[in-house]
Design a protein around this motif. Structure first.
Motif, PDB file in Angstrom:
ATOM      1  N   SER A 444      41.118  53.415  41.974  1.00 53.96           N
ATOM      2  CA  SER A 444      42.246  53.229  41.052  1.00 53.96           C
ATOM      3  C   SER A 444      42.569  54.499  40.272  1.00 53.96           C
ATOM      4  CB  SER A 444      41.938  52.090  40.077  1.00 53.96           C
ATOM      5  OG  SER A 444      40.766  52.377  39.333  1.00 53.96           O
ATOM      6  N   GLU A 492      40.147  47.657  39.685  1.00 58.07           N
ATOM      7  CA  GLU A 492      40.897  48.519  38.767  1.00 58.07           C
ATOM      8  C   GLU A 492      39.970  49.341  37.881  1.00 58.07           C
ATOM      9  OE1 GLU A 492      44.181  49.144  38.053  1.00 58.07           O
ATOM     10  OE2 GLU A 492      44.750  48.144  39.904  1.00 58.07           O
ATOM     11  N   PRO A 534      41.319  42.396  37.769  1.00 56.67           N
ATOM     12  CA  PRO A 534      41.046  43.585  36.944  1.00 56.67           C
ATOM     13  C   PRO A 534      40.231  43.311  35.685  1.00 56.67           C
ATOM     14  CG  PRO A 534      43.347  42.917  36.763  1.00 56.67           C
ATOM     15  CD  PRO A 534      42.752  42.105  37.868  1.00 56.67           C
ATOM     16  N   THR A 585      47.550  40.290  44.637  1.00 52.41           N
ATOM     17  CA  THR A 585      47.518  41.106  43.428  1.00 52.41           C
ATOM     18  C   THR A 585      47.521  40.167  42.224  1.00 52.41           C
ATOM     19  OG1 THR A 585      48.528  42.993  42.303  1.00 52.41           O
ATOM     20  CG2 THR A 585      50.032  41.372  43.233  1.00 52.41           C
TER      21      THR A 585
END
Length: 684
Positions: A444, A492, A534, A585
């Motif tokens: 990331s 992330e 995340p 996502t």
């Protein structure tokens, strides 16, 4: 669903190539498919027809025929070579020159000990199948025309070969031709043209069935060499034939896009005599049907329109089940689009080049569903052509937009990009371990590159501003799997890397210690998409059978929501979908939202809402919009689905929380040449 500003991208003009050949392995239920550019794809029919593996093509490698021998896959083509494929490393294992000119057909005996190929110079060449390679054995009697089709008798003692205007039967032991069957030409003007025998079947009772360029399917007595019956199907070509293993049904594919079925049925009341009777005609293709497979329950067809169609035969399956539904399998089953969300860039992968685009901008405002004015149009920044003859198998763009990598079966290339000034620099020295990789992924923070390598391992390299990269470590699972990793997902926060291979294994590595953290319990269906949340560090995995799992990387167990989902059960309409989820996502403004999509549907799963009941309407977003606010709660559930898209290739969130939706535009497929012109091509 009006929570996002959406960029609808419709300039990725990707088009799958035409299907040239197919081969079905009845023991493993794997279908091998070859396309016009030489790419070979493997589909698992026991796992919802999922496209498990893709072996990229190569310039000049035109695959004309495929053949399974046990679990080994062979191909032959007009370059005159026979190729065996390495299905673990997704590349050709070796090639053997047949020295007979272009090869039109390939076939193995039932014992899997001999391979026969039909060549341009009129020879049928026999190769012995050894443990590691194949070895030339001998030629059968040479003929005065090219060998265009081949079929072994189940006893392995005879071989039938299709040519121009005739069929030859060879004794496989002596190599001598024993019979010559003259094929009838067409009527009228076509009577002066040679007839091409495109396909052959050799039945256990010595019946030979042929399909030819005069549009006929003919039934022959292979013992006497006489014609029993002739069926005129089309004014053009019968390109392909296939039969069930019990030899009770045969299908023929034509250049008009039709598939015709013949069945071995009784012609008299007392059922003493049987004959081949034309029973059904299917029209599922717009152009030539070049390849056919007849499974015990269905007909699988493909051709110039690039579609793979699975047509169940209702007399062979239980009615009113998912098994009885016709499928047009959409491609591809994994993403060819990469989004640099911090830079607002998109990378499009084609077989021979990459395209880098900057998405457009709008400063307008409006109600949900409104089209906003465009302040800056999308811009194509660069086009990068591949180096060498091998086609591109995978690519990646770093989240910052500053690094680009792609791989072929023979090499990996890494570039540093300055997208503001539109300049690109190649990283000249790469670690030697970066040679043949199947998937690429950046961290990331764009400081590391992950590359899936052989035996389910992942190579980790660090990236530096001075156009350098340094090898750090190779991550290896303890399972000892040799199957390729087809999915990579980095978290992330830069702590986790999740991998999935075609042994249905999901491994999670700790990137701080560069060690294996945990292995998700193996589920019997292949993962099609994985992603790590995340903030919660929960892994979301969706499988080919459409089931969804959430696994806590901290607790190393399935989450309570995942257990509730499995206990409650997914909606039947969700499970009946025949296209795999290809991307996952998350909504950074709402931790309960999981965003995912397949080829035709975009879905937001809201974990804070109740799961849909079996009788609930699954696709209810348009209905909810029409209801009063007070009634929406009663009909609302966790699955928010939108189907107002066509051929979704990617759905991703940018740093400004706007949504990028990449759709493949509907492109016209170039029509196949009519049969008379196709025959003239032989003369060149």
């Amino acid at each position: 669903m009006g929570e996002f500003k959406v960029h609808r991208v419709r300039f990725f003009d990707y088009m799958p190539r035409a299907i040239r050949a197919m081969a079905f392995n009845g023991r493993t239920e794997l279908l091998a498919l070859a396309r016009e550019d030489g790419a070979v794809e493997i589909f698992n029919f026991t796992d919802n027809y999922f496209q498990e593996k893709v072996i990229p093509g190569r310039d000049g490698r035109a695959v004309e025929a495929l053949c399974w021998v046990g679990q080994r896959l062979f191909s032959a083509g007009l370059n005159g070579e026979i190729t065996e494929y390495d299905l673990e490393n997704l590349r050709p294992r070796y090639t053997v020159e047949a020295y007979g000119g272009p090869i039109w057909t390939i076939s193995s005996n039932s014992q899997g000990t001999l391979l026969a190929v039909g060549c341009e110079d009129g020879t049928v060449k026999m190769f012995e199948i050894l443990e590691e390679r194949i070895q030339f054995q001998r030629n059968l009697d040479r003929q005065k025309g090219r060998i265009l089709s081949l079929c072994w008798h189940p006893s392995d003692t005879l071989i039938a070969a299709g040519m121009m205007d005739m069929i030859r039967i060879f004794d496989a032991q002596t190599g001598h031709a024993t019979h010559r069957l003259l094929v009838e030409r067409g009527v009228g003007a076509s009577k002066s043209r040679e007839v091409v025998v495109w396909s052959l079947l050799f039945m256990s009772d010595h019946t030979i069935i042929s399909g030819d360029s005069a549009g006929k399917v003919q039934i022959w007595d292979g013992l006497t060499g006489t014609l029993r019956r002739s069926h005129l199907l089309t004014k053009w070509d019968v390109m392909a034939l296939s039969a069930t293993q019990d030899e009770s049904s045969v299908v023929a594919g034509t250049s008009e896009g039709t598939v015709v079925q013949f069945q071995w049925l009784s012609s008299t009341v007392d059922q003493q005599e049987k004959e081949w009777v034309r029973t059904r005609t299917f029209k599922n293709h717009s152009h030539d049907v070049r390849a056919l497979v007849h499974t015990p329950t269905a007909v699988v067809s493909g051709g110039m329109d690039t579609q793979l169609v699975v047509r169940p035969l209702l007399d062979r399956v239980e009615k009113n089940t998912q098994e009885s539904a016709m499928r047009k399998i959409a491609f591809p089953h994994r993403s060819l689009v990469c989004c640099a969300k911090k830079a607002g860039l998109l990378l499009f992968q084609f077989s021979d080049h990459l395209e880098l685009w900057r998405v457009g901008e709008s400063d307008g405002h409006g109600k949900p569903g409104d089209s906003l004015p465009v302040k800056r149009k999308p811009e194509k920044l660069l086009q990068l052509k591949k180096k060498g003859e091998d086609h591109i198998c995978c690519s990646a763009l770093s989240p910052c937009g500053g690094w680009l990598a792609y791989s072929t079966v023979s090499s990996v290339r890494l570039y540093r990009i300055q997208y503001n000034t539109i300049s690109i620099s190649k990283v000249s020295k790469l670690p030697k371990v970066l040679r043949c990789v199947h998937q690429l992924c950046f961290s990331s923070d764009s400081s590391r590159l992950f590359a899936s390598s052989s035996q389910a391992s992942v190579v980790v390299v660090s990236l530096h501003e001075q156009l350098e990269c340094k090898y750090l470590h190779t991550l290896k699972p303890k399972s000892g799997s040799r199957q390729p990793v087809h999915l990579l997902s980095a978290s992330e926060d830069g702590k986790w890397l999740a991998t999935a291979n075609t042994d249905c294994e999901i491994h999670v590595y700790n990137l701080d210690t560069l060690k294996l953290h945990c292995t998700v319990p193996v589920y019997g269906s292949c993962p099609t998409a994985i992603a790590i949340h995340p903030t919660s560090s929960n892994l979301i995995a969706v499988h080919a059978d459409q089931h969804i799992f959430e696994f806590s990387l901290v607790e190393k167990e399935y989450t309570e929501w995942s257990r509730t989902l499995q206990k409650h059960g997914l909606h039947s309409r969700w499970l009946e979908r025949d296209t795999p989820i290809t991307h996952i996502t998350f909504n950074p403004t709402n931790q309960a939202h999981i965003l995912l999509h397949d080829t035709f549907m975009f879905c937001i799963i809201d974990k804070s809402l109740p799961l849909p009941e079996p009788r609930s309407m699954l696709y209810n977003q348009m209905t909810l919009r029409s209801l009063p606010e007070s009634d929406r709660i009663r009909y609302n559930h966790a699955f928010k689905i939108c189907k107002n898209f066509q051929h979704l290739m990617c759905v991703s969130l940018l740093e400004d929380h706007s949504l990028v939706v990449v759709e493949r535009p509907l492109l016209d497929i170039q029509a196949e040449l009519p049969a008379p012109v196709r025959q003239k091509k032989f003369a060149t």
